[in-house]
Motif scaffolding. Sequence first.
Motif, PDB file in Angstrom:
ATOM      1  N   GLU A   1       0.835  -1.198   0.000  1.00 30.98           N
ATOM      2  CA  GLU A   1       0.000   0.000   0.000  1.00 30.98           C
ATOM      3  C   GLU A   1       0.879   1.261   0.000  1.00 30.98           C
ATOM      4  OE1 GLU A   1      -3.492   1.322  -0.622  1.00 30.98           O
ATOM      5  OE2 GLU A   1      -2.962  -0.789  -0.803  1.00 30.98           O
ATOM      6  N   LYS A   2       1.972   1.180   0.752  1.00 32.07           N
ATOM      7  CA  LYS A   2       2.833   2.351   0.882  1.00 32.07           C
ATOM      8  C   LYS A   2       3.519   2.668  -0.459  1.00 32.07           C
ATOM      9  CE  LYS A   2       6.152   4.411   4.018  1.00 32.07           C
ATOM     10  NZ  LYS A   2       7.408   4.317   3.253  1.00 32.07           N
ATOM     11  N   GLU A   3       3.977   1.604  -1.099  1.00 35.34           N
ATOM     12  CA  GLU A   3       4.626   1.810  -2.403  1.00 35.34           C
ATOM     13  C   GLU A   3       3.666   2.435  -3.408  1.00 35.34           C
ATOM     14  OE1 GLU A   3       7.955  -1.700  -2.742  1.00 35.34           O
ATOM     15  OE2 GLU A   3       5.837  -2.247  -2.718  1.00 35.34           O
ATOM     16  N   LYS A   4       2.427   1.952  -3.346  1.00 36.34           N
ATOM     17  CA  LYS A   4       1.414   2.524  -4.242  1.00 36.34           C
ATOM     18  C   LYS A   4       1.255   4.010  -3.988  1.00 36.34           C
ATOM     19  CE  LYS A   4      -1.535  -1.441  -5.122  1.00 36.34           C
ATOM     20  NZ  LYS A   4      -2.842  -2.028  -4.843  1.00 36.34           N
ATOM     21  N   GLU A   5       1.138   4.357  -2.710  1.00 37.83           N
ATOM     22  CA  GLU A   5       0.978   5.773  -2.358  1.00 37.83           C
ATOM     23  C   GLU A   5       2.119   6.601  -2.935  1.00 37.83           C
ATOM     24  OE1 GLU A   5      -1.367   7.332  -0.317  1.00 37.83           O
ATOM     25  OE2 GLU A   5      -2.577   5.503  -0.148  1.00 37.83           O
ATOM     26  N   GLU A   6       3.328   6.032  -2.831  1.00 34.19           N
ATOM     27  CA  GLU A   6       4.492   6.763  -3.338  1.00 34.19           C
ATOM     28  C   GLU A   6       4.424   6.950  -4.842  1.00 34.19           C
ATOM     29  OE1 GLU A   6       7.633   5.313   0.075  1.00 34.19           O
ATOM     30  OE2 GLU A   6       7.868   4.605  -1.993  1.00 34.19           O
ATOM     31  N   LEU A   7       4.051   5.857  -5.514  1.00 32.13           N
ATOM     32  CA  LEU A   7       3.938   5.944  -6.974  1.00 32.13           C
ATOM     33  C   LEU A   7       2.921   7.004  -7.379  1.00 32.13           C
ATOM     34  CD1 LEU A   7       4.083   2.182  -7.888  1.00 32.13           C
ATOM     35  CD2 LEU A   7       5.591   3.941  -8.796  1.00 32.13           C
ATOM     36  N   ILE A   8       1.795   7.001  -6.648  1.00 33.95           N
ATOM     37  CA  ILE A   8       0.751   7.980  -6.960  1.00 33.95           C
ATOM     38  C   ILE A   8       1.279   9.394  -6.710  1.00 33.95           C
ATOM     39  CG2 ILE A   8      -1.480   8.857  -6.161  1.00 33.95           C
ATOM     40  CD1 ILE A   8      -2.168   5.808  -5.687  1.00 33.95           C
ATOM     41  N   GLU A   9       2.024   9.520  -5.620  1.00 31.60           N
ATOM     42  CA  GLU A   9       2.595  10.818  -5.286  1.00 31.60           C
ATOM     43  C   GLU A   9       3.546  11.303  -6.375  1.00 31.60           C
ATOM     44  OE1 GLU A   9       2.364  14.009  -3.240  1.00 31.60           O
ATOM     45  OE2 GLU A   9       1.326  12.190  -2.565  1.00 31.60           O
ATOM     46  N   GLU A  10       4.342  10.371  -6.890  1.00 33.40           N
ATOM     47  CA  GLU A  10       5.378  10.743  -7.847  1.00 33.40           C
ATOM     48  C   GLU A  10       4.844  11.019  -9.240  1.00 33.40           C
ATOM     49  OE1 GLU A  10       8.242   7.586  -7.893  1.00 33.40           O
ATOM     50  OE2 GLU A  10       8.640   7.886  -5.763  1.00 33.40           O
ATOM     51  N   TRP A  11       3.721  10.385  -9.596  1.00 34.05           N
ATOM     52  CA  TRP A  11       3.253  10.431 -10.987  1.00 34.05           C
ATOM     53  C   TRP A  11       2.913  11.860 -11.405  1.00 34.05           C
ATOM     54  CZ3 TRP A  11      -1.986  10.806 -13.134  1.00 34.05           C
ATOM     55  CH2 TRP A  11      -2.000  10.585 -14.515  1.00 34.05           C
ATOM     56  N   GLN A  12       3.463  12.259 -12.507  1.00 33.95           N
ATOM     57  CA  GLN A  12       3.126  13.572 -13.060  1.00 33.95           C
ATOM     58  C   GLN A  12       2.546  13.399 -14.455  1.00 33.95           C
ATOM     59  OE1 GLN A  12       2.771  16.523 -11.948  1.00 33.95           O
ATOM     60  NE2 GLN A  12       3.532  16.017  -9.905  1.00 33.95           N
ATOM     61  N   PRO A  13       1.279  13.747 -14.629  1.00 39.29           N
ATOM     62  CA  PRO A  13       0.695  13.571 -15.950  1.00 39.29           C
ATOM     63  C   PRO A  13       1.165  14.663 -16.908  1.00 39.29           C
ATOM     64  CG  PRO A  13      -0.899  14.576 -14.490  1.00 39.29           C
ATOM     65  CD  PRO A  13       0.327  14.309 -13.664  1.00 39.29           C
ATOM     66  N   GLU A  14       1.038  14.366 -18.192  1.00 40.54           N
ATOM     67  CA  GLU A  14       1.252  15.416 -19.188  1.00 40.54           C
ATOM     68  C   GLU A  14       0.120  16.422 -19.063  1.00 40.54           C
ATOM     69  OE1 GLU A  14       1.377  13.708 -23.052  1.00 40.54           O
ATOM     70  OE2 GLU A  14       3.252  12.642 -22.682  1.00 40.54           O
ATOM     71  N   PRO A  15       0.347  17.660 -19.530  1.00 40.90           N
ATOM     72  CA  PRO A  15      -0.778  18.597 -19.523  1.00 40.90           C
ATOM     73  C   PRO A  15      -1.910  18.083 -20.406  1.00 40.90           C
ATOM     74  CG  PRO A  15       1.070  19.487 -20.763  1.00 40.90           C
ATOM     75  CD  PRO A  15       1.562  18.261 -20.073  1.00 40.90           C
TER      76      PRO A  15
END
Lengths: 551, 482
Positions: free
Chosen positions: B54-68
């Motif tokens: 769960e923690k790794e997922k949270e981190e991935l979500i935190e890190e993800w930056q979408p294109e505009p």
Amino acid sequence: MSLAFCKKRPHCKDQRWAVNHYSPLALHSCAFQVQHGTCNGGLYSRPFKESFEETPMLVAVFTYLGYGILTIFGYLRDFLRDWKIEKCHIAREREEQKDFVPLYQDFENFYTRNLYMRIRDNWNRPICSVPGAKVDIVERVSHNYNWTFDYTGKVVKEVINMGSYNYLGFAENTGPCAEAAAEVTMKYGVGVSSTRQEMGNCSRHEELEKLVARFLGVESAMAFGMGFATNSMNIPALAGKGCLILSDELNHASLVLGARLSGSTIRVFKHNNMQSLEKLLKEAIAHGQPRSRRPWKKILILVEGIYSMEGSIVRLPEVIALKKKYKAYLYLDEAHSIGALGPRGRGVVDYFGLDPNDVDVMMGTFTKSFGAAGGYIGGRKELMDYLRTHSHSAVYATSMSLPVVEQIITSMKCIVGEDGTTVGRDRVQQLAANTTYFRKHLQDMGFIIYGNHDSPVVPLMLYMPAKIGAFGREMLQRNIAVVVVGFPATPIIESRARFCVSAAHTKAMLDTALGAISEVGDLLQLKYSRHRIVPSLDRAFDETTYEETEE
Amino acid sequence: KMASGQQWVLVEMVQAFYEAPAYHLILEGILILWIIRLLFSKTYKLQERSDLTEKEKEELIEEWQPEPLVPPVSKDHPSLNYDPNTKLNLSIVCGLPTSHKIVVNGKECINFASFNFLGLLDNERVKKRALSSLKKYGVGTCGPRGFYGTFDVHLELEDRLAKFMRTEEAIIYSYGFATIASAIPAYSKRGDIVFVDEAACFAIQKGLQASRSFIKYFKHNDMEDLERLLKDQEVEDQKNPRKARVIRRFIVVEGLYINTGDICPLPELVKLKYRYKVRIFLEESLSFGVLGDHGRGVTEHFGVNIDDIDLISANMENALASIGGFCCGRSFVIDHQRLSGQGYCFSASLPPMLAAAAIEALNIMEEDPEIFTILREKCSCVHRALQGIPGLKVVGESFTPALHLQLETSTGSRDSDMKTLRTIVEYCMNRRVALTQARYLDKEEKFLPPPTIRVVVTVEQTDEEINMAASLIREAALAILK
């Protein structure tokens, strides 16, 4: 603080309604609400009452039985037709092309031939007047069980119209809108014969777009000639390969087509179900694209304001919270909600008192509340500049007819109050009052009514296939025009009638309609409701998409 | 006989059951239970298997930056009207009440850009008919055809179109683009094969994409190439005849090609149709109301039996100068769209006043077929007048009302070609001749046509105007293409 409130949700089975009635509190008031068995954090500024009463078991059994009998008879009659015992009215392939690969597979048309054909007189009824609160219907008869229709030359006058999407009553042939449109017709004609990017960009188009932007409270907007095409021709400009589209399972065909044409990966979440949406978002970002595992380029959520077959209103505050948390983009289709919802008639964003800038793409149509045709997209200036240059519609499709543009400008100005009257505001209020009145009475009569209490789209459940035809016909005999829908527009057992409340309906008309509905309801035994109403959140949700997680 | 045979099998099975050894029965019992378990167990997940905490997922979500959501658009994109004082980028057009003259950015110009071939855009009769319809029905229909959106005017227009084209049935759509784009996927499904001309317009391309069929492109108007593809398919069919029996095949062509200005070789196509048993869909947006002695399009032009064409589609936005489109053909084919044409079923119907305008336009076409002869004369007049302009070549047949002017020698870069052509268009526009560049979405087109200037012929253009426009274009070419 996370949006975990969506997970540890006590199931609200003993409650009559899923009600969230809280002032706009911050998310941290979650615990307090959970105690009260409500499920949506403090995101809602008004009660959110939505109901989908469960199909009674006996009714479901009989409905399946009905389809079973119809299917058996269908096969029997197909057999009789094959052996030329029953006369066959189906159009046939040309002799010259008999040895071509058949254009249709036989089973494709089984449903049409044997089920739809029996009750086909309930659809496509031609009208010959304004589609206003009352409508004139061209009388037609069939002498061969609906295979063909003959027109008797008579007109059924003054039928109360509960079928047209005329929410604010702007379908009119007199008054300021019609006059303005008439003037433009004589001045400019009806056609344009060129695209926006070539020689079809008129100053009235640009004026309309500025007005739409003002109406929506966004930086910029663009108008298109067809509502369906607004979705199907613009979504491909916003998403492409490597993008993910999350789409509500009950989204309109135009959104589905647009998503498909875009070439993005499409995943579907349960109707208006926020746990399902959040789970998809979370998994998608954590796992990236299938196989390559690259991160998604972007994620676009597609939802509608009011769902036209369910009468439900999107849980927009929660969708916005989720889209912010997961950095997704939100595409909101307000085909039915624009004009019809909110204290100022500005759609579902206005209804919830939210900021239009939180929705990335505001889409809607002019067909319904504005009594015109076409669609729009509104949003930030960068978005609209991009669409102006990359929308399929702007480059390849003929631009909007100017009288239609004029009708929209005049009616929208009326809703906004820029015409100097309170007519528009009064109509918005009248629609809300009519909706409440109509829904309450139907519910009290014991019908199963789907959807949100504030939605002017009112589905009344019929369930059984035979009752689809019977209800439509009985209502027309009582001079009331209603829409009935069955499979494939609805799940197979959830056939329904749908009423669209209009601001143009007077109380007398609604009372007449309610009286007739009650009478037909008794006749056809449609008052199924046992008042054991299950909140919408517990509906349509299964283990495959929902998992409890330990915290 | 069958029944008694089956009875015997049953009896034998029961006997076998009694005679089987115990271990065998136990084994089979276990197997059955295993199958049931497999059927009902939910050990597999629909989503991908995940070893992430769960923690790794949270981190991935935190890190993800979408294109505009959209990439930025350059400020000098030709279709953005940022500063109307400096550039004639996107034309602001206003019709004038009486003629084919339009006001572009404040200047009155002669219109050589709108597809108003028959000049019906400004026709008094058409306008009056639309007006009287408006006074009866209002503007919008407030519903799709199925739900009280069918007006008597729609039925009349469908009837009139069918009669005009001499086909059994016609169906109308509320948007020209959506017509062929909805019609193709109503018939051609996943697994079916569509043979398409490379020059096919964008609406056809989108229809093909929506159909999810196999698309085979043949070289533009090259019947040998088409026949090669058909022969290949025949070989393929012989390998798997059972599959071949259910694969539908279609040829999709345009009557007059909007992208190239030339005509499809319909008689040859019809021959191929019967030789290889392929259906023909014909898109006639440019040829309907233009070709043929009565304006019935490319079938009339070639004298081809219209029943040999399985489906004809056209928009009502060019010659008819209204809005929307229609398909026509035999009821066996057309009627299917009333439940399967997406743009027909799921869209609000055509505003009745626009349908009424189209009916009046048909009246005019039927009363005065002379108009098509006049149009053809004008077309060849324009075609002649534009020949021999240094640096520009005319693309299209002499009877096409929508010609292209293409650079004889490209500079090698599409952008600079576009810019050169834009300068010519602006030169003419400043001198009161309204032209436009043909616009495409460069990245979306399957086979992107070269940059061109569109020259549209209408019956309203006088010989003087045509000569004036032609000499103006020549002048512009001489001044700019040096």
